[in-house]
Each structure stands twice: as structure tokens, then as C-alpha cells.
Design an enzyme around this catalytic site. Structure first.
Site, mmCIF file in Angstrom:
data_model
loop_
_atom_site.group_PDB
_atom_site.id
_atom_site.type_symbol
_atom_site.label_atom_id
_atom_site.label_comp_id
_atom_site.label_asym_id
_atom_site.label_seq_id
_atom_site.Cartn_x
_atom_site.Cartn_y
_atom_site.Cartn_z
ATOM 1 N N GLY A 98 -11.150 -17.008 -11.557
ATOM 2 C CA GLY A 98 -11.510 -16.056 -12.610
ATOM 3 C C GLY A 98 -12.831 -15.352 -12.382
ATOM 4 N N HIS A 138 0.812 -1.219 0.000
ATOM 5 C CA HIS A 138 0.000 0.000 0.000
ATOM 6 C C HIS A 138 0.845 1.269 0.000
ATOM 7 C CE1 HIS A 138 0.147 -0.207 4.573
ATOM 8 N NE2 HIS A 138 0.345 1.078 4.373
ATOM 9 N N GLY A 190 3.196 6.658 7.862
ATOM 10 C CA GLY A 190 4.552 6.810 7.356
ATOM 11 C C GLY A 190 5.484 5.709 7.820
ATOM 12 N N ASN A 191 5.103 5.017 8.921
ATOM 13 C CA ASN A 191 5.902 3.889 9.416
ATOM 14 C C ASN A 191 5.706 2.623 8.586
ATOM 15 O OD1 ASN A 191 5.773 5.137 12.632
ATOM 16 N ND2 ASN A 191 7.643 4.135 11.901
ATOM 17 N N SER A 192 4.669 2.583 7.775
ATOM 18 C CA SER A 192 4.380 1.379 6.997
ATOM 19 C C SER A 192 5.580 0.955 6.173
ATOM 20 C CB SER A 192 3.204 1.622 6.047
ATOM 21 O OG SER A 192 1.991 1.528 6.722
ATOM 22 N N ASP A 215 0.105 -7.542 1.354
ATOM 23 C CA ASP A 215 0.581 -6.174 1.542
ATOM 24 C C ASP A 215 2.101 -6.074 1.547
ATOM 25 O OD1 ASP A 215 0.251 -3.444 1.767
ATOM 26 O OD2 ASP A 215 0.093 -3.468 3.949
#
Length: 382
Positions: free
Chosen positions: A283, A117, A226-228, A147
Site C-alpha cells: 500500500g 501497453h 505495431g508488432n507488440s 505487460d
């Protein structure tokens, strides 16, 4: 008291500053036009192919360890074109910032793990090293469901990569340190200390690849937007987790989550090799039956209490060849009941592999039938 381990984490504050990424299931037909959920975008591991240098010195002070480890923490900036494409001009603008960890150096290149992300939707990714030097990064691959993303930069000026520790050995009460760039690169290299609050949690999250149950380490070390993609490190200086999420609600403090290193390592190895995570593919686009307006399910038998509705179909997929149609309702796979889309994904990815046959129990209105298909390799079920 709310049970955070069994509901979807609807507010994640460890993400990209200045942006809100859409991490939700979106129906691609008029069957279900729901508004996407918006979230603030926030083994034994000894593989010689992944780790090259380490920060393991038993006699180091905490400050020494942090000083060494911080050299492997980078800022990650997500750029998008803010120009007017109809006017023929182009202008890259920073959309948000996050963090990343250098985990391997290989000759002329260094490899960085971060959160999907953080870089999702970017047209350019720029990395800021610990000394302030900036470098364009090549995106090797991503996996929205877990992620994670892998970047590659020139190894010029880089001399430190963190070694992955064994996240299966962490215990509640162990001291840990989080390093990253909360709020912006202005606060780059910020260090916070805490403990392992719980070594193993399962939390429900919404991603752009669908709903998923993520295995995480819970910590009370401060994690902020911002730590991600930053590092959760043990006292030996080993990387035991990638900081990814937090609960940010009134009355809630100190509940942050990191992806365990033992989950990260095989995933980044496969992303580095293939550019993505290969999973069985049906699908189809899905929506949980519980979220569908009654008009679309009114003809289902009363005994059908759970399942997923097909919202769209890849015309070249196994689902299309097997005769699945939009508005079909899937209630079981290989005779195992399915209550929602997350359960379907979990069964598909944990119990089956590419090339296996799957038997779906399907309702078209009140008519029940069995659909058999062979799983192929492609993108994850949406």
C-alpha cells in the site's frame, strides 16, 4: 559495449503506432517529482482450458504453417475520446494499433492475448481479423507489470486459435517466425523470420506498475512498432512467445524480445478468471533512494547505501495501519537488504503471498525501526 541485460530498456520499438505510452515510476507527492520515462509503445503448456485448436502438422511447409497461423493473428486498435467533454460532445479516435493472438475459442467467444501497453488507457478496443472484418472487443483484464492483457470477441468468423508451445525447450539457433502488424494495419499479417538469439534473458523494464525485471526470449526476427502483442512461432506452428520489446538505438539491429509462452499461460489463465493478477500488497508508492534529491535523505546514517523512499501511502492499506509515513526509507524486508524498488517487488512477489507477515527495516531520518504488517490483496506496489 553496453550491457543490455542489466539496464532499463529505454527504447522499445515494438509498440503501438502513433503513440508513446508512459511506462515509468511517478511519485505522487512533492517528495520526488520526476519526469516519467517515455517509451515507444511498442507450461509444459498443454492446458485444455487454454488451447482448443492447433497448427501442428509435421509435414507442412513453412508457407502452409504461416498461412494457418496468420488466421489467429489480429490487429488491435486503441480508441480514446477525442471530443470536448466540457462541450458535451464525444468522438472516438484511434490512438494507436498493435497486434494480438487468438489462443482459445469457447463456444460463442474467442480469447485474444496482447500486450497491456497496446490497450492501456483505451476507452474502446477494436479488433481486426485476418480477413479484414472488425469487431468490438471486451477487455477481460490486464497486468501492467508483465505487460499482458486478455480480450474477448465474438467467435463468429473465427476458426483458428494457436496452440501454446513449450518455451522452455527453445534453443539458441532455433528458427522462428514473427507475425504481426508493423507500422499500421496497412501492413497487417506481416511475417518475418529469424532465429532464437538467446532462449532466456532478464531485462529491466519500466512499466506503469513500476520497475520490473522481465524474463524474455531474444530473437533477431524483425519486430517493429505495431508488432507488440503479436506471435513468435516455432516451425511446428506453436506459439512460443508474445512479441513485446526491441532495442532501437543507433548501431543496434536485430535485438527483439518476446514474453515466453510458459510465463504467458498461467498469467492469462488468472487474468481470464479474475480480471487481474493477485499479488501481495503493502500500500505504498516508491522511489529508488538513488533517485531522490539529497535534501530528502541527508539525515540517513552513512552506512545506508540503498533502499526505497515512501512517496505516498494508501490510507486504507496495511502500510498505513502499521504506521509507515511519507519519506520513510525502507532498506530491508524480512532481513533481506533492498537496494531499489525492483528488488522490493521481486522479493514481495516471489517470496511472499497474500496473508503473510512482512517485517520492514525502516529509517525515519536517522532513527531506525522495524515495522511489521500483514500483506493484503490489491493492486501491485507502485
Amino acid at each position: 559495449m553496453a550491457n543490455f541485460t542489466t539496464r532499463f530498456i529505454s527504447t522499445v520499438g515494438a509498440g503501438v503506432l502513433g503513440s508513446a505510452f508512459t511506462l515509468g515510476v511517478v511519485a505522487n507527492t512533492d517528495i520526488l517529482q520526476t519526469k516519467p520515462a517515455t517509451e515507444e509503445a511498442v507450461a509444459s503448456v498443454t492446458s485444455p482450458n487454454v488451447v482448443q485448436t492447433a497448427a501442428t502438422h509435421s509435414k507442412e511447409s513453412l508457407s502452409d504453417m504461416v498461412e494457418h497461423a496468420s488466421k489467429a493473428i489480429v490487429g488491435v486498435s486503441n480508441f480514446k475520446d477525442a471530443g470536448n467533454r466540457f462541450a458535451g460532445n464525444s468522438s472516438m479516435k484511434e490512438y494507436g494499433t498493435g497486434s494480438g493472438v487468438i489462443y482459445k475459442m469457447d463456444g460463442e467467444h474467442a480469447y485474444i492475448v496482447t500486450n497491456n501497453h497496446v490497450i492501456e488507457g483505451s476507452q474502446k478496443v477494436e479488433v481486426t481479423l485476418h480477413d479484414g472484418e472488425k469487431a468490438d472487443a471486451e477487455l477481460i483484464g490486464t497486468d501492467a507489470l508483465t505487460d499482458l492483457a486478455v480480450l474477448k470477441v465474438s467467435s463468429k468468423g473465427i476458426d483458428t486459435a494457436l496452440e501454446f508451445g513449450d518455451s522452455d525447450k527453445v534453443r539458441a539457433g532455433d528458427s522462428v517466425v514473427a507475425i504481426g502488424n508493423p507500422l499500421s494495419l496497412e501492413f497487417s499479417g506481416t511475417v518475418t523470420q529469424g532465429i532464437i538469439s538467446a532462449p532466456a534473458r532478464s531485462i529491466d523494464v519500466k512499466t506503469t506498475a513500476g520497475n520490473w525485471q522481465m524474463n524474455v526470449i531474444q530473437t533477431d526476427a524483425a519486430i517493429n512498432p505495431g508488432n507488440s502483442g503479436g506471435a513468435l512461432i516455432n516451425t511446428a506452428g506453436e506459439l512460443i512467445g508474445i512479441n513485446s520489446l526491441k532495442i532501437a538505438e543507433n548501431g543496434v539491429e536485430g535485438i527483439g524480445f518476446a514474453i515466453p509462452s510458459n510465463d504467458v499461460v498461467p498469467l492469462v489463465e488468472e487474468i481470464t478468471k479474475s480480471g487481474k493478477i493477485e499479488r501481495p500488497y503493502i500500500g505504498i508508492g516508491l522511489a529508488d533512494l538513488a533517485d531522490v534529491p539529497y535534501m530528502y535523505v541527508q539525515h540517513l546514517p552513512q552506512e545506508v547505501k540503498g533502499g526505497v523512499i515512501v512517496t505516498n501511502i494508501d490510507p486504507l492499506s496495511a502500510a498505513s495501519k502499521a504506521g509507515l509515513k511519507e519519506q520513510d526509507v525502507i532498506t530491508a524486508i524480512n532481513d533481506t537488504d533492498i537496494n531499489n524498488s525492483m528488488e522490493l517487488r521481486q522479493f514481495l512477489y516471489a517470496k511472499l503471498k497474500i496473508g503473510d507477515k512482512a517485517k520492514l527495516t525502516v529509517y525515519t531520518g536517522s532513527e531506525k525501526r522495524t515495522v511489521e504488517l500483514t500483506l493484503t490483496s490489491n493492486t501491485p506496489v507502485q
